[in-house]
Each structure stands twice: as C-alpha cells, then as structure tokens.
Design an enzyme around this catalytic site. Structure first.
Site, PDB file in Angstrom:
ATOM      1  N   LYS A  30      16.800  25.811  17.607  1.00 35.12           N
ATOM      2  CA  LYS A  30      18.489  26.173  18.082  1.00 35.12           C
ATOM      3  C   LYS A  30      18.791  24.644  17.975  1.00 35.12           C
ATOM      4  O   LYS A  30      20.135  24.283  17.877  1.00 35.12           O
ATOM      5  CB  LYS A  30      18.289  25.627  19.557  1.00 35.12           C
ATOM      6  CG  LYS A  30      17.182  25.401  20.117  1.00 35.12           C
ATOM      7  CD  LYS A  30      17.193  25.147  21.629  1.00 35.12           C
ATOM      8  CE  LYS A  30      16.702  24.341  22.591  1.00 35.12           C
ATOM      9  NZ  LYS A  30      17.136  23.595  23.919  1.00 35.12           N
ATOM     10  N   THR A  31      18.240  23.623  17.785  1.00 31.98           N
ATOM     11  CA  THR A  31      18.189  22.186  17.243  1.00 31.98           C
ATOM     12  C   THR A  31      18.832  22.182  16.063  1.00 31.98           C
ATOM     13  O   THR A  31      20.325  21.304  15.636  1.00 31.98           O
ATOM     14  CB  THR A  31      17.419  21.058  17.712  1.00 31.98           C
ATOM     15  OG1 THR A  31      16.735  21.460  19.255  1.00 31.98           O
ATOM     16  CG2 THR A  31      17.817  19.627  17.998  1.00 31.98           C
ATOM     17  N   ASP A 230      23.644  22.198  25.393  1.00 27.94           N
ATOM     18  CA  ASP A 230      22.560  22.525  25.060  1.00 27.94           C
ATOM     19  C   ASP A 230      21.757  22.430  26.689  1.00 27.94           C
ATOM     20  O   ASP A 230      22.503  21.845  27.409  1.00 27.94           O
ATOM     21  CB  ASP A 230      21.524  21.137  24.343  1.00 27.94           C
ATOM     22  CG  ASP A 230      20.661  21.912  23.327  1.00 27.94           C
ATOM     23  OD1 ASP A 230      20.597  23.836  23.924  1.00 27.94           O
ATOM     24  OD2 ASP A 230      20.009  21.394  23.281  1.00 27.94           O
ATOM     25  N   GLU A 231      21.023  23.453  26.916  1.00 26.19           N
ATOM     26  CA  GLU A 231      19.898  24.468  27.308  1.00 26.19           C
ATOM     27  C   GLU A 231      20.207  24.397  29.163  1.00 26.19           C
ATOM     28  O   GLU A 231      20.777  23.859  30.310  1.00 26.19           O
ATOM     29  CB  GLU A 231      19.202  22.062  28.584  1.00 26.19           C
ATOM     30  CG  GLU A 231      18.355  22.181  27.051  1.00 26.19           C
ATOM     31  CD  GLU A 231      16.852  22.626  27.291  1.00 26.19           C
ATOM     32  OE1 GLU A 231      17.002  23.384  27.394  1.00 26.19           O
ATOM     33  OE2 GLU A 231      16.440  22.451  26.283  1.00 26.19           O
ATOM     34  N   GLN A 261      12.872  29.691  30.552  1.00 26.88           N
ATOM     35  CA  GLN A 261      12.516  27.934  30.451  1.00 26.88           C
ATOM     36  C   GLN A 261      13.369  27.403  31.568  1.00 26.88           C
ATOM     37  O   GLN A 261      14.047  26.278  31.051  1.00 26.88           O
ATOM     38  CB  GLN A 261      13.426  27.980  29.044  1.00 26.88           C
ATOM     39  CG  GLN A 261      12.292  28.392  28.037  1.00 26.88           C
ATOM     40  CD  GLN A 261      12.073  27.153  26.496  1.00 26.88           C
ATOM     41  OE1 GLN A 261      11.952  26.258  25.832  1.00 26.88           O
ATOM     42  NE2 GLN A 261      13.236  28.156  25.671  1.00 26.88           N
ATOM     43  N   ARG A 594       4.880  25.094  23.643  1.00 23.67           N
ATOM     44  CA  ARG A 594       4.852  24.065  23.141  1.00 23.67           C
ATOM     45  C   ARG A 594       4.169  23.531  21.726  1.00 23.67           C
ATOM     46  O   ARG A 594       3.729  22.604  20.765  1.00 23.67           O
ATOM     47  CB  ARG A 594       4.992  22.253  23.961  1.00 23.67           C
ATOM     48  CG  ARG A 594       4.911  22.237  25.569  1.00 23.67           C
ATOM     49  CD  ARG A 594       7.283  22.094  24.885  1.00 23.67           C
ATOM     50  NE  ARG A 594       7.421  23.420  24.867  1.00 23.67           N
ATOM     51  CZ  ARG A 594       8.837  23.275  24.256  1.00 23.67           C
ATOM     52  NH1 ARG A 594       9.828  23.180  23.651  1.00 23.67           N
ATOM     53  NH2 ARG A 594       8.986  25.030  24.680  1.00 23.67           N
TER      54      ARG A 594
END
Length: 641
Positions: A30-31, A230-231, A261, A594
């Site tokens: 996504k980044t 974002d997030e 998340q 992760r």
DNA sequence: TGATCCAGTTTTTTT
DNA sequence: AACTGGATCA
C-alpha cells in the site's frame, strides 16, 4: 506505468477522482501504491502542493516523501532524470505528515483566528500528568483516591469523543463526574495559562477552527484538493471529522486501511470509521488488495487461520506467490530466562549460519516489561540490539535540557520554567517559585538568584535567535550548569551527560535552518516523535512491542510471551470482553504478518511478574494455527560448532 | 532547599 | 525487582 503492479494496485493508482477506499491487507504494497498514486496525480498535471497525505508516523511520512520524489525524478513518462536535481527538489512536494503534525502546522498558520498563540508549546503525556497532579493539589484532592493517570485518560477519551468541558459539566451529576469536571477545568486553565496544547487539543482545536471559521476551512479545502489518509482503521472521531471537513468540498478522498489491523481502540480509534466509509462518501470506488508481497504462503495461512475467528471483519484472504517456506517454530521455555536464551541463541545462529542480517530480525512482545530479560540475554550473547520504546526525548535529562529552550522562547510556558529553574538545583525551591510567580516581596538573596536565572534564559534566547541549533545547545549545556552537575563521577551522571551531548549532536540536523526556526523545529519534532521514529538505521536486532511494529517488516520475527493472560492480555478485560478479545487477536495477526520468511513463537511456563512467580498456560492463539504449519523448536539451544 | 530513606505501587498497548 | 513520591532530616 510500471509493469510490476497487479490489477488492483493499478486501479488504485489510476482512480484519482472522487472517493476511493483501498482495503489493503498486510504487506499488499500500500505504501508503494500511495506513492505511485500521488506521483501519477502530479504527472497528470496536479500541482504537488495541492496534494495532502496523512500517515501514521513521521517515519512513514519520510519514506513516503522520498518515494514520491524518486518516482517524480525517474518517472518514465517524462525525462526528468535528465534534469538537474534542483529542478526536482526546487519544486514543492505534496504535504505529507501525521494528523498531529498537520494540526500543528495549521494551528501555527491560522489558529490565531480562534485565539491560539502562534508559539504555543506542545504538552507531552508527562507534562499533562504533572498538570493534573498540580490541579489535584490545588483542589485539595487526594491523588490516591483520584489517580492522576486515570483522570488524565478519561479526560483524553472525552476529548477524543468531542465532548467539551462545558458539555461534560452539565452532564456531571454524580459524585465522581463532578470531581472530574473540577479537575478537568483546573487542568484546562493551567494549560491555557502556559499557552500550551496537549496531544488531543492539537486535533480538537483544528476541528474547532474549521467549524468556527468557514473561510479558513475553505482556504485549506482549496489548497489540498486531493486528500489521502493511511491507516484509516485507526482514526479516532476527531481525526474522522478532520478528514471529512478537509475533503468535503472536492470529494477527492482516498482512505487506505485494513480492519484486521485495527489495534488502537484503547486510544479512541474506531474502526467503524472505515466500515462506514462507503456510506459517508456515496459513489465510493472500493479496491481490495489481497496479494501479499511480503510473507510466505505458509505464514499467511497461519495468519489467516488466526484472524478468521474474528466476528467484526470483512472477509479477506491474503495470498502470496512465495509458495515454499519454513514452518512456524514453537518453543516452550520453562521460564522467561530460558525463553530469552532461546531467542538470543537463535538470533546468533541465524546471523552466523544463515547470514540473516541483524536488521532483518525483530523480537516482538505484548508488554514493554518483557524487554528487560531479552535485552539482558542479547548483552550476554554479544548481539547488537536496540530496544524501541525508551524514547530518547522522554528521558529526564533531555526534557530538562529542552525545557530551557521552551522557557526561553515561550516565557509563558510555566511547566518548562519550573523544570528548568530546578535543574540543576540552584537554591530556588517550590516555595520561592510560588512567591516569584505571585509577585511577592523577595529578599535580596532570593532576588539575586532569580535575576541570575532570568539572565541565563535571556542569553539562551539570544543564542536561539542568532546561532545554529547545535551551538545553542552546546552553550546551554555549559551555561546552565547541567554539565557540571552531571559530571560528578558516577556512572549515571556520565550516562546522562552522554545523552545530553547526543542531543547537541542530533541538533546538527537543524543547523541549516535559519535561527530560531532550527530550535523551534527541534522542539516540535521532539514532542511529536513516535516510537518508530526512533528506530536506528544501524546493524542491530530490534526489540519492540507489537504496537510499535505496525507497518514494519523483517525476515525473521520472534514473538515472545505467548501465554494466556499476557498475550492475549487479560488486564482490565472485564468490560467489553469480546471486543478486547478480538483486538488482541488482531494484534497477534499484525505480529505474524510482520514476517517475511521465518516466525518463532515462544512461551514460558513460569514467569516472574512483580517479583512473584506465576504459572501460565500457553496462549490460545497457538492453538488457532493449524498443526501442519507448526514444528517444535529444537529442545536444546543450537550451539555453534 | 535539597539529599536520603522508606513505603507502597507498578505493567497494556501511545500520538 | 525496580521505581516513584512523600516524609524526614541536615
């Protein structure tokens, strides 16, 4: 367009107009998608200054900025790489930063419209708590009966729910709420007197500014025609309103997030914000990114099996092209010592034998106190490590040093003044400070002490307005007497002095700025620094909480302390048990995802907490992972031949 | 005023 | 087991 983007990613990049919701699974790139989307906007002729991107940490913002400028520099559709760097960097970049830093810059620019001092200081949690304690003392309330941390967290929660003090006062009918209202009022008064804002105020005042001053809001709406967040699953109510207000006029809003998340509900984040996005923004284009580029399929299978047990989610199944991979190792330790030995031994093995760089390994845990024993074992094994979470800028000696700068540049910042005046001790105690602030009669001796201190602050101020940041600090350390005070021959003094010296050297980063901007930026960044911003780019294993690991990735991930009660954590679980249970599971999901290649899970049968030994059962999360994905870790710790 | 000692508490996660 | 804050004393 680059050809190594998948269909969904491509669509996310090309859909530039109107509301877009990108549901981005862990590791789905996504980044990268956001960076490409923004550079694509610029290539289509949108001015970079018209683009806003809100990230979760400053570190993420930094990465985003450098990715965007790289893309703009090397973009295929134009020949910019033949242009000199200055042609690229000379032009403005999009505004990228966190909600908090965005609010700070808005309030400094236009906050005066609602009576906010341009040079307000930012209270960190420590400062805020001190004010609560002062308020309790003023009101003659017993801090044992009314715990400062508890009061502080309720006030914070109320602020995040957009409940004003006035509203709260009218609703406070019972004993405790009435007390709380009085403490809150006193706290508010003290904050305002110091021309300060706490973390919650930063966001809150920005919403207030936008609501009360439509013309100011419109100016920002015109400035930022394309808004990215974002997030999004971890936004709270205030951030939700902020986003909505900013994007309302043009409707070009792109939210990126993943319900699985969402791990910050205890801080007021509400993942219903993301669930309601399509209702809030009609004609939303929904894009789901399910292809994972980070982990092996085996790790994803484990993670999927864990998260599928949650009720509050939108079904989603991550998949990866990396079909083969090692099984997930589980190690049962007799106690936390053995667990630490296991981790340190294996880190050493993976580093020496499998040549995994230390920077590609991380040890994650649920609570900070677990770091101590692991840290000890890293030292014993001689493995370079960094514990994330002991924040540099929150160390006492650093805060003391910075308080001189705060006080010199904002004389109304009483919190900083009190800090600076009493460190190092200079014969000015509590009683004298009160007398001084009240303007009482002072003896000649007392007057001299205070005049000397005032002269010191003036000298610091003059420095700050003329000299580079690092020099200001160097002079300050000498002149304030901090150096002499800590240079007392003890190990502790030596360590503190080294930290202060480190601060002066860190300040070099701001030397290029014109005075006093350098010092002001330093103070601001110190206040808004997140855990992730302190991750050092050095050859070391990183030790951190799962929360702090959000958004990061490593080849090998250790998840320690998988015991029932610790992870999932049972403290104060009585209220809303089901919701908290699900959040714990999401936390474990975040931890697993992760990892790129290897996952090592461990738990201790006996663990010492508060100096007493507890017996624990293994975490239920371990049983959520299908057996065929798991192998037992070697009984004996691997030794090097 | 400030250093020292003792009792009591702490540990869920943090911008 | 360590850290904090309050009380006590120089």
């Amino acid at each position: 367009m680059e050809n190594d983007l998948n269909k969904a990613q491509e669509k996310a990049i090309l859909t530039t107009e109107g509301p877009v919701l990108i549901v981005a699974g862990a590791g789905s790139g996504k980044t990268r998608v956001l960076a490409h989307r923004i550079s694509h906007l610029v290539e289509r002729g949108v001015r970079p200054e018209a683009i806003l991107a809100i990230t979760f940490t400053n570190k993420a913002a930094g990465e985003m900025k450098s990715r965007i400028s790289n893309l703009l520099k090397h973009g295929k559709e134009n020949l910019r790489h033949e242009m000199p760097d200055s042609a690229i960097f000379g032009r403005a970049l999009p505004w990228v930063g966190t909600f908090h830093s965005l609010s700070v810059s808005i309030l400094r620019e236009t906050g005066s419209a609602i009576g906010i001092n341009k040079h307000f200081t930012i209270l960190d949690e420590d400062d805020a708590l001190s004010l609560i304690k002062e308020a309790l003392a003023d009101l003659a309330l017993d801090p044992k009966q009314f715990q400062p941390t508890r009061l502080r967290s309720i006030i914070s929660r109320k602020k995040n729910e957009l409940v004003t003090l006035e509203q709260f006062k009218t609703e406070a009918l019972e004993y405790f709420p009435k007390i709380l209202a009085r403490v809150w009022a006193a706290y508010e008064e003290k904050t305002q007197k110091s021309k300060a804002l706490d973390f919650d105020d930063l966001l809150l005042k920005t919403v207030e500014l936008f609501s009360k001053e439509p013309r100011v809001l419109e100016m920002y709406q015109e400035r930022w025609r394309y808004v990215h967040v974002d997030e999004y699953q971890d936004t709270n109510l205030v951030q939700y309103h902020l986003t909505k207000l900013l994007a309302q006029k043009y409707g070009n809003i792109c939210a990126v997030g993943d319900i699985d998340q969402a791990i910050y509900s205890w801080r007021g984040a509400d993942f219903r914000n993301i669930m309601h996005f399509e209702r809030d923004w009609p004609n939303t284009v929904l894009i789901t990114l399910e292809e994972n580029y980070r982990s092996t399929q085996l790790i994803l299978n484990a993670a999927n099996a864990v998260i599928v047990k949650n009720k509050f989610r939108v079904p989603k199944n991550l998949f990866s092209q990396k079909k083969s991979g090692s099984k997930i190792s589980v190690f049962e330790a007799i106690n936390e010592e053995e667990e630490g030995d296991f981790i340190a031994g294996l880190v050493n093995y993976l580093h020496e034998k499998e040549k995994i760089p230390l920077t590609e390994m991380a040890v994650l845990y649920r609570t900070n106190f677990q770091s101590r024993i692991i840290e000890e074992k890293m030292i014993a094994t001689g493995i370079p490590y960094q514990v994330i979470g002991v924040k540099f800028y929150e160390r006492k000696e650093i805060k003391d040093t910075l308080s001189y700068l705060r006080s010199a540049l904002n004389p109304e910042d009483l919190i900083a003044l009190k800090r600076a005046i009493s460190m190092p001790p200079r014969g000015i105690g509590k009683a004298l400070i009160i007398k001084m602030l009240a303007g009482g009669n002072l003896s000649e001796k007392e007057n001299k002490k205070i005049e000397d201190f005032k002269k010191l602050l003036e000298a610091v101020k003059k420095d700050a307005e003329e000299k580079p940041a690092s020099e200001v600090l160097k002079n300050l350390i000498k002149r304030s007497g901090l150096e002499d005070y800590f240079d007392n021959g003890t190990d502790e003094g030596e360590m503190r002095l080294a930290n202060i010296a480190e601060l002066a050297s860190l300040a070099k980063r701001y030397d290029a700025k014109k005075a006093p901007e350098g010092i002001l930026t330093l103070l601001e960044e110190a206040a808004l620094m997140s855990d992730q911003d302190t991750v050092k780019d050095e050859n070391s294993v990183k030790l951190m909480t799962v929360h702090a690991a959000k958004g990061l990735e490593f080849k090998a991930v250790f998840i320690a302390g998988l015991e029932d009660g610790l992870f999932p954590h049972h403290a104060s679980m009585e209220e809303e048990k089901e919701l908290r249970d699900e959040e714990e599971r999401r936390l474990f999901y975040v931890a697993l995802t992760r990892a790129k290649e290897k996952v090592y899970l461990s738990y201790a049968v006996f663990r010492t907490i508060f100096g007493s030994r507890q017996v624990n059962r293994p975490s239920n999360f371990l049983f959520d992972i299908p057996d065929e994905l798991i192998e037992k870790a070697p009984e004996k710790i691997i030794t090097l031949e």
